[in-house]
Design an enzyme around this catalytic site. Structure first.
Site, short mmCIF file in Angstrom:
data_model
loop_
_atom_site.label_atom_id
_atom_site.label_comp_id
_atom_site.label_asym_id
_atom_site.label_seq_id
_atom_site.Cartn_x
_atom_site.Cartn_y
_atom_site.Cartn_z
N ARG A 1 0.82 -1.21 0.00
CA ARG A 1 0.00 0.00 0.00
C ARG A 1 0.86 1.27 0.00
NH1 ARG A 1 -2.10 -3.54 -1.35
NH2 ARG A 1 -3.94 -4.62 -0.62
N GLU B 1 -5.63 4.26 5.89
CA GLU B 1 -5.29 4.09 4.48
C GLU B 1 -5.68 5.29 3.64
OE1 GLU B 1 -6.18 0.84 0.94
OE2 GLU B 1 -6.00 0.16 3.00
N SER C 1 -11.44 -0.18 2.88
CA SER C 1 -10.65 -0.46 4.09
C SER C 1 -10.08 0.84 4.63
CB SER C 1 -9.52 -1.43 3.76
OG SER C 1 -10.04 -2.66 3.28
#
Length: 365
Positions: free
Chosen positions: A174, A357, A253
């Site tokens: 990520r 995130e 998420s």
């Protein structure tokens, strides 16, 4: 001494320009205040011109694609918000090039229709193609870093358009060069190398996907079947956009899965045993370099934040503990209050600090 008249950049005239423009409708959270100025660019040249104009005048700049990874403060953005609405889908054999503004999930569907494997398990992910290398978007055993060959971007520091190879993108979980230096690069185009496997998917890696497909990890299945299965799995977790379903008024998420060193993992295991019992084993996946990745969703749930948690206008999704949602009347501060509560609860329970995130604009956890 006579000074020359300042040069007027005419390239911005065709783009859409709005003042005091609402940004909430441009995000999947449907949250955030207005931008002082909103520019919508439909070509790479328009994107570059808008960026150059903002940089030349010292105006703060916010890049918006699909808005699926943004948390914008209630006060909005006192600068220029640049909405990248470029289009372009080009296939040359197994080589794919996408303009940054292309809708990602539509692009995935078109590659499946073309019989090409490599991103089929990334179906249903909201947002634009230009965001995928920034976050190294991944799900169900696939990450874009496995198929991205080059990223064309405008380098604001060098004031030129550059082409970066996969290695130069510095992909990790990520993360990427673009996320490391968010003020430097504006993604314009993304190029991929896909696979022609005679209508079959890439080898299925994710255990949940394999179970749903009724196959073993490493097997291939028809591309259409892989995509439809992933869409069904995502929809069951509220991870496919639906205007009528508040469980999808989210950023997907909200927290990344923690990656722990051996020492950190040992401490974590001890906290789990103390809190939940010695027979409880937390999720653990090899993350390279002797590190272990565990599940943020598991941590949140076991810390007491179950599906549907909350009584206010911002709550945990009723379908997935990893998604924080706007139930329709929330503010960004409502969302952040819930996020902070979850972070504090997981830290108290297990000694792990969750990391958000989505990108925050004008606010912070």
């Amino acid at each position: 001494m006579e000074h020359p008249a300042p040069r007027v950049d005419r390239t911005l005239e065709p783009v859409q320009l709005l003042h005091d423009a609402p940004l909430a409708p441009l995000t999947t959270f449907r949250l955030g205040g207005p931008a002082a100025r909103l520019v919508t660019a439909t070509t790479d040249d328009e994107v570059v011109a808008a960026v150059r104009e903002a940089d030349a005048s010292g105006t703060p700049l916010l890049i918006i694609g699909g808005g699926s990874n943004l948390v914008i403060g209630d006060k909005g953005f006192d600068g220029t918000a640049l909405r990248v609405a470029t289009t372009g889908f080009s296939l040359d054999g197994t080589r794919l090039e996408l303009a940054a503004g292309e809708v990602w999930t539509d692009a995935v569907a078109r590659t499946v229709e073309a019989g090409l494997a490599g991103i089929e398990c990334l179906a249903g992910i909201p947002g634009s193609a230009g965001a995928t290398p920034i976050q190294n978007v991944g799900a169900y055993g696939q990450d874009v870093s496995a198929t991205v060959t080059e990223v064309v971007a405008y380098d604001r520091r060098a004031e030129e358009t550059v082409t970066l190879t996969n290695a130069e993108c510095a992909f990790s979980y990520r993360h990427s060069l673009f996320k490391e230096h968010p003020e430097r690069y504006v993604v314009l185009r993304v190029r991929f190398a896909l696979e022609d496997a005679d209508g079959l998917s890439a080898p299925v890696k994710y255990p949940e996907t394999a179970r749903a497909l009724g196959v073993e990890a490493g097997d291939r299945v028809p591309l259409v079947q892989a995509r439809e299965t992933v869409l069904r799995l995502r929809a069951g977790k509220g991870m496919v956009l639906d205007p009528e379903d508040h469980d999808t008024w989210s950023a997907g998420s909200f927290f990344t899965n923690p990656i722990l060193t051996d020492e950190e993992y040992a401490v974590f295991r001890a906290r789990v045993a103390e809190r939940l019992g010695a027979d409880v084993t937390p999720p653990a996946f090899p993350a390279g370099d002797g590190r272990t990745k565990t599940s943020a969703a598991w941590l949140i749930d076991r810390a007491g934040f179950t599906k549907g948690y909350g009584s206010g206008p911002a709550r945990i999704s009723t379908k997935h503990t990893l998604a924080l949602t706007n139930r329709g009347e929330a503010t960004t501060e409502d969302l952040l209050a819930l996020a902070r509560e979850v972070v504090a609860g997981v830290r108290d329970a297990f000694g792990i600090t969750l990391v958000n995130e989505p990108v925050t604009v004008g606010v912070a956890l």
